[in-house]
Design an enzyme around this catalytic site. Sequence first.
Site, PDB file in Angstrom:
ATOM      1  CD  GLU A   1       5.857  -0.387  -6.156  1.00 45.77           C
ATOM      2  OE1 GLU A   1       5.888   0.870  -6.244  1.00 45.77           O
ATOM      3  OE2 GLU A   1       6.247  -1.011  -5.153  1.00 45.77           O
TER       4      GLU A   1
ATOM      5  N   GLY B   1      -2.949   7.726   2.653  1.00 49.25           N
ATOM      6  CA  GLY B   1      -3.240   6.679   1.663  1.00 49.25           C
ATOM      7  C   GLY B   1      -4.093   5.562   2.241  1.00 49.25           C
ATOM      8  NE  ARG B   2      -1.204   4.367   7.837  1.00 50.19           N
ATOM      9  CZ  ARG B   2      -0.174   5.121   7.522  1.00 50.19           C
ATOM     10  NH1 ARG B   2       0.295   5.142   6.292  1.00 50.19           N
ATOM     11  NH2 ARG B   2       0.408   5.893   8.435  1.00 50.19           N
TER      12      ARG B   2
ATOM     13  CD  GLU C   1       1.802   2.300   4.798  1.00 48.02           C
ATOM     14  OE1 GLU C   1       2.411   1.589   3.989  1.00 48.02           O
ATOM     15  OE2 GLU C   1       0.930   3.111   4.455  1.00 48.02           O
TER      16      GLU C   1
HETATM   17  O1  F6P Z   1       3.627   1.876   0.805  1.00 47.93           O
HETATM   18  C1  F6P Z   1       3.822   3.232   1.042  1.00 47.93           C
HETATM   19  C2  F6P Z   1       2.758   4.043   0.455  1.00 47.93           C
HETATM   20  O2  F6P Z   1       3.216   5.327   0.549  1.00 47.93           O
HETATM   21  C3  F6P Z   1       1.417   3.865   1.156  1.00 47.93           C
HETATM   22  O3  F6P Z   1       1.315   4.606   2.315  1.00 47.93           O
HETATM   23  C4  F6P Z   1       0.482   4.289   0.087  1.00 47.93           C
HETATM   24  O4  F6P Z   1      -0.824   3.905   0.365  1.00 47.93           O
HETATM   25  C5  F6P Z   1       1.090   3.601  -1.102  1.00 47.93           C
HETATM   26  O5  F6P Z   1       2.491   3.737  -0.912  1.00 47.93           O
HETATM   27  C6  F6P Z   1       0.684   4.136  -2.447  1.00 47.93           C
HETATM   28  O6  F6P Z   1       0.992   5.484  -2.580  1.00 47.93           O
HETATM   29  P1  F6P Z   1       0.351   6.361  -3.721  1.00 47.93           P
HETATM   30  O7  F6P Z   1      -1.119   6.379  -3.516  1.00 47.93           O
HETATM   31  O8  F6P Z   1       0.976   7.710  -3.572  1.00 47.93           O
HETATM   32  O9  F6P Z   1       0.685   5.730  -5.048  1.00 47.93           O
END
Ligand code: F6P
Length: 549
Positions: free
Chosen positions: A216, A272-273, A358
Amino acid sequence: MAESDFPKLVNRPEWAALADHRAEGRPHLRELFAADPGRAERYVVRVGDLYIDYSKHLITDETLALLQELATATGVFALRDAMFRGERINVTEQRAVLHTALRAARDAVVEVDGENVVPKVHAVLDKMAGFAERVRSGEWTGHTGKRIRNVVNIGIGGSDLGPAMAYEVLRPYSARELTFRFVSNVDGADLHEATRDLDPAETLFIVASKTFTTIETITNATSARTWLLDGLEGDDKAVAKHFVALSTNAEKVAEFGIDPDNMFEFWDWVGGRYSYDSAIGLSLMIAIGPERFREMLDGFRLMDEHFRTAPAEANAPLLLGLLGIWYGNFHDAQSHAVLPYSHYLSKFTAYLQQLDMESNGKSVQRDGEPVQWQTGPVVWGTPGTNGQHAYYQLIHQGTKLIPADFIGFARPVDELSGELKAQHDLLMANFFAQTQALAFGKTAEEVRAEGVPEEQVTHRTFRGDHPTTTVLATELTPSVLGQLIALYEHKVFVQGAVWNIDSFDQWGVELGKVLAKRVEPALTGGADVPGLDPSTKTLVAAYRHLKNA
Ligand code: F6P
């Protein structure tokens, strides 16, 4: 103790004692308060700027003692200390879990594999501060020499929810002359709406992705680059002045075409979280300035220290975590509502959803054995008073037990004056009224005494006895935000520790990502995708038909 030697949670005597205690029953909250005049003052923890009242919970001193025994028996404190020491407590990814190092004092020492990571943390914070100041002052200009007026953060999950939430919370502290937007959804409408009224020459994109492989984010960042170059006569050199990256993956950042000098780093020991107080907070730092950002970090650190050192009976994250276990595991509560009475906290619960769900949405233990007990709750909620006119009915009179956190402030933000400032007392009158009604309800006798016709009495009776936590602070400052987030981070930690799950991986998100990649060619190119199940195959055919109709 080896992982596999961990006795089953449900076989522990401390668990059985709680189950027995629950089965014994206890008086209604009305009676608990009537029997103990000191309850409202006694069941309070004060931490930093937070006044946390847990007196309206379905507990007695005995409940609290039994829950604390469970925490001790399940090794919560040992795991907490291992986390702070930088041990690899994220067992499935073999990683340390050190978001606490992100807010460590400059002279602190936190080691990962023998290396003190604190100097690295502060070097990045300093680099962020220098950049943020340049953008805020207008010294950092775009490709055509115009100053930056718009900052667009592109990220998803932890790379979006934290900065987006915190920007909203701290808007009154932000540089109001700058525009901040947060793009996360791969639905092109998100980027379109975020950029349609912006001048590319005045726009800075912050591409936030820990892995820098999230489809994304990379897709949106690529489209943003096209939008920028289309607006700036296709000059590739513009990218250097309009794109910066926040990531752990320097190689992928360079591959995307972002100058490594414009990358702000963080590390694999930051989940990430748990990352918005790392480089992921750059957009927030530009908004509120480095000084306010550091005040926020101080708030986080205050709560970290409290969690690390406060005795069990006065340890706020421990108490809140154990109360959640009391309801989820011994009352069959399936969800937990977080209801902030502040418009600025409109994204707070959405942020907590990722943090909690999560982290603790797991059904195997740390050694891979299935759990035989409930784990993380469904977390939900929106700011009051709006929710009162939507779903509170179910909390008051429905059939489900929904423990709820009410978060409110004694003063509105400084920017409010006159009538708008005066409205704050009405907001808070609702805040107190709701927890009062939830706890104490309204008896049939009270309803009858009001002259309500007999056929309506049961409809208008409130059972009460609904548990809530009240969190009060003077004002919603950067430090208070840090304190609140760290409170919930550690609450989630406590619960994961008791349930013996790995709160720091997220394998459950992977399958959907892999399948999306497999299905995409069937949607874009019309190719047949081998191995699709019959349901998805039929749906894809319907989609193609509708698309081309
Ligand atoms: O949704 C899964 C995930 O891996 C989350 O844990 C994370 O915060 C998010 O996707 C975004 O990941 P990234 O910062 O690697 O783009």
